[in-house]
Design a protein around this motif. Structure first.
Motif: not given
Length: 235
Positions: A115-126, A139-147
């Protein structure tokens, strides 16, 4: 959040050990029933059908990243969808999401179960990635703002979604929000074992038990977990 001190009388009645053990054993019957019911619900959760995800991407340190690559080669993924307030300083970011995610620092046991755990953030990555670094998240951090909107599927951020990978196809198998997110909050599980519990106003506790005042996940104007971070000056 500040704790309201308990009065000197705010404690359970004192009994002899035999009486205490008898009442403890009576509660154990209920605890075991609760555990078995939880096991049955978990079994039903594992037997839910699943739904195929469209091809979607999130933004990470390497740019746009297909959802299938977030698995990092593992078969399962737990993603926490983290709220974000664009342009706001760290102390004004979501205290509930901070409370949830700050517990997820040791991932070895998840990785050992594929199992991988990651966060998809509502805000922009930068904007949000420096916050993750400030918090010391590993843990891995990603942005889902433009997904693609299909990723969140009209759900308000602050939820958990679980996925299964089969080759290059990704399926969503489960999601939960509200108090379902307490699955990540091990602090709550520990507090529930103590005599004063979570010390929150909604709890059914005897008169005189200590209660927190203000927001239960904030302390002196910040999400509580931020006060231990480097560079945060005490007040």
């Amino acid at each position: 959040m500040t704790a309201t001190p308990a009065s000197s009388a705010a404690a359970p009645p004192v009994v002899d050990r035999e009486t205490w053990l008898r009442e403890r054993d009576e509660l154990l019957v209920r605890e075991k029933a609760h555990t078995r019911e939880g096991d049955a619900i978990a079994a039903a959760r594992r037997q839910l059908p699943m739904t195929l995800m469209p091809t979607v991407t999130v933004r990470g340190p390497g740019g746009d990243t297909p959802l299938v690559e977030v698995f990092e080669g593992r078969r399962m993924l737990i993603a926490y969808f983290h709220m974000w307030h664009d342009g706001k300083p760290y102390e004004h970011q979501c205290e509930g999401c901070t409370f949830s995610t700050c517990h997820m620092q040791m991932l070895d046991y998840l990785h050992a179960r594929d199992v991988t755990y990651a966060v998809f953030c509502e805000g922009p990555y930068d904007e949000s990635a420096p916050f993750a670094e400030f918090m010391g998240y590993r843990f891995p951090w990603y942005s889902a703002k433009d997904s693609d909107p299909a990723l969140a599927d009209s759900r308000d951020f602050g939820f958990i979604a679980c996925y299964l990978r089969d080759g290059d196809k990704v399926y969503e198998t489960y999601w939960t929000t509200g108090r379902g997110v307490e699955a990540l909050m091990t602090t709550y599980q520990a507090l529930d074992l103590t005599v004063y519990g979570r010390q929150e106003n909604w709890e059914n506790s005897p008169e005189g038990w200590p209660r927190v005042t203000g927001h239960p996940w904030r302390l002196n104007g910040r999400p509580t977990a931020q006060w231990s971070r480097p560079g945060v000056a005490p007040r």
